[in-house]
Scaffold this active site. Structure first.
Site, PDB file in Angstrom:
ATOM      1  N   ASP A 142       0.905  -1.249  -0.109  1.00 15.05           N
ATOM      2  CA  ASP A 142      -0.049  -0.054   0.157  1.00 15.05           C
ATOM      3  C   ASP A 142       0.942   1.226  -0.247  1.00 15.05           C
ATOM      4  OD1 ASP A 142      -2.332   1.804   0.554  1.00 15.05           O
ATOM      5  OD2 ASP A 142      -3.067   0.176   1.443  1.00 15.05           O
TER       6      ASP A 142
ATOM      7  N   ASP B 292      -2.742   4.684  -2.598  1.00 12.34           N
ATOM      8  CA  ASP B 292      -3.948   5.406  -1.733  1.00 12.34           C
ATOM      9  C   ASP B 292      -4.119   6.614  -2.314  1.00 12.34           C
ATOM     10  OD1 ASP B 292      -5.080   5.205   1.036  1.00 12.34           O
ATOM     11  OD2 ASP B 292      -4.141   7.179   1.250  1.00 12.34           O
TER      12      ASP B 292
ATOM     13  N   GLU C 202      -6.593   3.355  -5.884  1.00  8.44           N
ATOM     14  CA  GLU C 202      -7.728   3.858  -5.109  1.00  8.44           C
ATOM     15  C   GLU C 202      -8.172   5.237  -5.796  1.00  8.44           C
ATOM     16  OE1 GLU C 202      -9.805   4.411  -0.771  1.00  8.44           O
ATOM     17  OE2 GLU C 202      -7.632   5.413  -1.252  1.00  8.44           O
TER      18      GLU C 202
ATOM     19  N   HIS D 263     -11.146  -2.275   3.547  1.00  3.95           N
ATOM     20  CA  HIS D 263     -11.338  -1.756   5.182  1.00  3.95           C
ATOM     21  C   HIS D 263     -11.901  -0.223   5.599  1.00  3.95           C
ATOM     22  CE1 HIS D 263      -8.270   0.186   2.877  1.00  3.95           C
ATOM     23  NE2 HIS D 263      -8.056   1.183   4.029  1.00  3.95           N
ATOM     24  N   ASP D 264     -12.292   0.282   4.614  1.00  2.90           N
ATOM     25  CA  ASP D 264     -13.160   1.472   4.782  1.00  2.90           C
ATOM     26  C   ASP D 264     -14.712   1.343   4.539  1.00  2.90           C
ATOM     27  OD1 ASP D 264     -10.702   2.993   5.037  1.00  2.90           O
ATOM     28  OD2 ASP D 264     -10.539   3.248   2.883  1.00  2.90           O
TER      29      ASP D 264
HETATM   30  C1  NOJ Z   1      -7.847   5.697   2.005  1.00  2.00           C
HETATM   31  C2  NOJ Z   1      -7.697   4.531   2.894  1.00  2.00           C
HETATM   32  O1  NOJ Z   1      -8.016   3.422   2.306  1.00  2.00           O
HETATM   33  C3  NOJ Z   1      -8.090   4.963   4.128  1.00  2.00           C
HETATM   34  O2  NOJ Z   1      -8.171   3.791   5.080  1.00  2.00           O
HETATM   35  C4  NOJ Z   1      -7.320   6.034   4.932  1.00  2.00           C
HETATM   36  O3  NOJ Z   1      -7.595   6.665   6.095  1.00  2.00           O
HETATM   37  C5  NOJ Z   1      -7.286   7.118   3.826  1.00  2.00           C
HETATM   38  N1  NOJ Z   1      -7.028   6.627   2.415  1.00  2.00           N
HETATM   39  C6  NOJ Z   1      -6.376   8.245   4.299  1.00  2.00           C
HETATM   40  O4  NOJ Z   1      -5.075   7.585   3.963  1.00  2.00           O
END
Ligand code: NOJ
Length: 529
Positions: free
Chosen positions: A96, A198, A265, A326-327
């Protein structure tokens, strides 16, 4: 086909996979010990969420040293060993990469904030207060409140699209881009197979720092970030050049059959998402199933989504699909287990690379977190500001430890885990589902194996029916996938006779005539005769 087109990507959240040093938090050695499990699932690549040195204000998405392993997770040697053994098993490893921001404890930021004259001042985004005082413009943070924090020492504000402890790097500065590319080279030399990048779509910001216009959709109670539309903080034209540069770094380490890849992402509408292919991103994450599919789980809607996406791809673009991360809320909590099985069947039989989130193969539910155990910084910040935050329970419910077996603490740790286990862990765990021939785990394993059929890998997609509760499509000439999205029995006329090769219920493999009877919540993969 390249490995990243054939592989299933499996996301590991290192804090929650396997603890080996007894602190209640997972580590790299734990992931290494579980490699045989991942191999047995049939996935081709692992994406590891961040394990770099970090104060953990955002659980590793606040990096203080891009080239060190945080002691919570182990050492660089642990990483090398994990990578070596993964490769020996034929598993690729994606890291990541968090290039948009660092931790406020990163030496770059400590230097940058030390004085206006510091050579690293311009590595971050500093602005004077507005003429009437206060933040330089109206930009809001994803985690609530203004995206600007005043540094008392130097009298200027710095930008942070996430926590104040996550200052944004200034990507306009070529030194910053070179520094991040050096980080990439550091890991590529160690042998990693690529990166999940990210917030790729946020790297560039409007050079004029214009206020963002108000959003017509905003209403009181929504998060601060939803107050505005984002023409000046998202998907800026400069981003594509940055992506292209990163791609060149990857290409310099690629050989035929050993491409190093970029997964991005990107939360954008599909028509804008696909531009990232043109910029050189191998797999710009297609979150449309999460953002538009799961909330409206009907055949008409799913077919529309898949067709819209397929219709935007050129023959050089390889599709990809995601159901969780995970979000996001857990798949099983959004649909229930019966339809989560149907969703898995969809994910693994669409054309393109699927990404799978750890634990979803057990239909792990979102776990209720008692208020005193909340960890997610986004929730802690938003709780006081937005009565209806985007994720009312925050992200912890989807980040709970992997339950491995019925031994104390589910075989995850010898200590109290950092987040609670799913309450049903004594029965919902890997070992139990290994024993149960009809478990979700067995279904996922079967689907991943079936996906290796050439036509399921690269056969064209065609909608066959999207009505009356049934979503059915053809893959290539010989496969039909029929998904009953309802809890009532349905029937589907087939183009010709065939054979049910797999049912989500894992209880039939049989010849089928002109009509396929689907039981409630049943998905079936049919080999046409
Ligand atoms: C996206 C990530 O998936 C998330 O978990 C994170 O809090 C934010 N970007 C900031 O890096």
């Amino acid at each position: 086909m390249s490995w990243w087109q054939e592989a299933v990507i499996y996301q590991v959240y290192p804090r929650s996979f396997q603890d080996t040093d007894g602190d209640g938090i997972g580590d790299l050695e734990g992931i290494r010990r579980r490699l045989p499990y991942l191999k047995s699932l049939g996935v081709g690549a692992l994406w590891l969420s961040p394990f770099y040195r970090s104060p953990m204000r955002d659980f590793g998405y606040d990096v203080a040293d891009y080239c060190q392993v945080d002691p919570t997770f182990g050492t660089l040697e642990d990483f090398d060993r994990l990578l070596r053994e993964a490769h020996a098993l034929g598993l690729k490893v994606l890291l990541d990469l968090v290039p948009n921001h660092t931790s406020d404890q990163h030496p770059w930021f400590l230097e940058s904030r030390s004085s206006r004259e510091n050579p690293k001042r311009d590595w971050y985004i500093w602005r004077d207060p507005a003429p009437q005082g206060g933040p330089p413009n109206n930009w809001q943070s994803f985690f609530g409140g203004p995206a600007w924090t005043l540094d008392e020492g130097t009298g200027q504000y710095y930008l942070h699209l996430f926590l104040p402890e996550q200052p944004d790097l200034n990507w306009q500065n070529p030194e910053v881009r070179e520094a991040i590319q050096e980080v990439m080279r550091f890991w590529l030399k160690r042998g990693v197979d690529g990166f999940r990048v990210d917030v790729l779509w946020l790297l560039a910001k409007d050079p004029l720092f214009r206020d963002e216009p108000g959003s017509p959709h905003w209403r009181p109670g929504l998060p601060d970030r939803a107050r505005h539309e984002h023409p000046f903080t998202e998907d800026q034209p400069e981003t594509y050049a940055y992506v292209r540069e990163m791609r060149q770094v990857l290409d310099a380490f690629s050989e035929p059959g050993r491409e190093r890849v970029m997964v991005g992402e990107i939360y954008l509408p599909l028509s804008r998402l696909v531009r990232y292919y043109r910029a050189g991103c191998h797999l710009p994450f297609n979150f449309s199933l999460i953002t538009e599919g799961l909330p409206d789980w009907r055949p008409e809607n799913l077919a529309r989504l898949v067709e819209a996406y397929e219709g935007l791809l050129t023959r050089w673009d390889w599709p990809n699909w995601v159901l969780g991360n995970h979000d996001q809320p857990r798949l099983a909590s959004r649909l229930g287990e019966a339809q989560a099985r149907v969703a898995a069947t969809l994910l693994f039989t669409l054309r393109g690379t699927p990404t799978w989130y750890y634990g979803d193969e057990l239909a792990l539910p979102g776990v209720e977190i008692p208020p005193e155990r909340v960890q997610d910084p986004a929730l802690r910040r938003q709780r006081d500001r937005a009565p209806t935050p985007l994720l009312p329970l925050g992200r912890d419910p989807s980040r709970t430890p992997m339950p491995w077996d019925a031994s104390p603490r589910a075989g995850f740790s010898t200590a109290e885990p950092w987040l609670p286990l799913n309450p049903d862990w004594p029965t919902r765990n890997v070992a139990a589902q290994e024993q149960d021939p009809r478990s979700m785990l067995q279904l996922v394993r079967r689907l991943i194996a079936l996906r290796k059929e050439p036509e399921l890998l690269h056969g064209a997609y065609r909608t066959y029916r999207a009505a009356g509760g049934v979503y059915a499509y053809l893959r290539g000439e010989g496969w039909l996938v029929a998904l009953n999205l309802t809890d009532r029995a349905q029937a589907l006329d087939l183009p010709r006779k065939g054979r049910v090769v797999l049912s989500t219920h894992l209880d039939r493999e049989e010849g089928v005539g002109e009509t396929l009877a689907l039981r409630p919540d049943e998905g079936a993969v049919v080999r046409l005769g």
